[in-house]
Design an enzyme around this catalytic site. Structure first.
Site, short mmCIF file in Angstrom:
data_model
loop_
_atom_site.label_atom_id
_atom_site.label_comp_id
_atom_site.label_asym_id
_atom_site.label_seq_id
_atom_site.Cartn_x
_atom_site.Cartn_y
_atom_site.Cartn_z
N LYS A 156 -1.15 6.85 -4.14
CA LYS A 156 -1.35 6.06 -5.35
C LYS A 156 -2.39 4.97 -5.09
O LYS A 156 -2.41 4.36 -4.02
CB LYS A 156 -0.04 5.41 -5.80
CG LYS A 156 -0.18 4.55 -7.07
CD LYS A 156 1.17 4.17 -7.64
CE LYS A 156 1.84 3.04 -6.92
NZ LYS A 156 1.10 1.75 -7.05
N GLU A 161 2.17 -0.70 -15.56
CA GLU A 161 2.92 -1.89 -15.18
C GLU A 161 2.60 -3.07 -16.09
O GLU A 161 1.43 -3.43 -16.28
CB GLU A 161 2.63 -2.28 -13.73
CG GLU A 161 3.43 -3.49 -13.26
CD GLU A 161 3.34 -3.74 -11.78
OE1 GLU A 161 4.01 -4.69 -11.31
OE2 GLU A 161 2.62 -3.00 -11.08
#
Length: 273
Positions: free
Chosen positions: A110, A174
């Protein structure tokens, strides 16, 4: 052993994906027993475990070390590992860094930010890639909500589509508005994993220290499901009190030599000054 297609199928069926962070083997083992789908070994290890002041201090060696520990505790679970700050500044560096995390046990790597060219290069090199938009802990000095205006929301939306077209396998969203996360989830092929992004994403991720109550700070995006920090503090305090008061260890906690071995030992010591 699940793979990226496993979670794409869950998205297609509308089944939620459960993701939790872990940084060590015992925690990973507990999470497996609890039924999590994916473990994220995040650069959050820096502030939650290693005592760093910021995620930027986390090194590639740190990430490989903790990914390997989690893999030992969770040999059959899909693991996403964070590429730490300054470890993917070029395509060549990103491939080299990803190989290190893969060798440590990561199934997927990631990175933060909108870099479709990096997704394409890593995918071509054989890596599963999870992207990350919204709050970028490595790159944002102040941790605050993202995509609050129409302009910034549109940018995040377009970035998500570009990353998807490049071949991302997952995308973490997020601290973005729920409405934006819902639109992105509908628009992209890859499963979306939300943290502080509302309930419409395909899955959710929380930091294990936050959900278990090890972290003392309160976060709007988090729900405390336990009080592990308080329980550990109470346990250690009780231990300290018992040691100081002579209540631990008791006879039940001691081991003894066999009578004949003790006698032989004592004879051997006779006459010593």
């Amino acid at each position: 052993m699940p793979n990226a297609s496993t979670f794409l199928d869950l998205k297609r069926r509308g089944e939620k994906i459960v993701v939790v962070t872990a940084y060590d083997a015992p925690t990973a083992r507990i999470e497996v027993e609890a039924g999590v789908d994916i473990i994220l070994v995040g650069d959050s290890v820096g502030v939650n475990i290693l005592g760093y002041a910021h995620e930027r201090e986390v090194t590639l060696a740190d990430m490989a070390h903790h990914i390997a520990a989690v893999r030992r505790g969770a040999p059959q679970v899909y693991i996403i590992g964070d590429l730490p700050y300054a470890s993917y500044d070029t395509i060549e560096q990103a491939i080299k860094s990803s190989r290190i995390l893969q060798e440590a046990g990561a199934d997927c790597v990631k990175f933060e930010g909108a870099a479709p060219e990096l997704v394409r290069a890593l995918t071509a090199a054989g890596f599963d890639v999870c992207c990350h938009l919204g709050l970028e802990s490595q790159h944002h000095d102040v941790k605050r909500r993202q995509g609050k205006t129409a302009e910034t929301a549109a940018k995040l939306y377009d970035d998500a589509l570009a990353l998807d077209a490049a071949g991302q396998k997952f995308i973490v969203l997020e601290l973005v508005p729920q409405e934006l996360a819902a639109r992105i989830t509908q628009a992209v092929k890859a499963p979306t994993i939300g943290i502080g992004a509302g309930a419409a994403t395909d899955g959710q991720v929380l930091v294990v220290n936050d959900l278990a109550g090890i972290t003392m700070r309160e976060f709007k995006h988090n729900r405390r499901y336990g009080a592990v920090g308080a329980a550990l503090s109470e346990a250690v305090s009780a231990y300290a009190r018992d040691v100081r008061a002579g209540r631990f260890p008791e006879e039940a906690h001691a081991f003894h030599m066999a009578d004949e071995e003790r006698a032989a030992f004592e004879r051997g010591r006779d006459g010593e000054a």
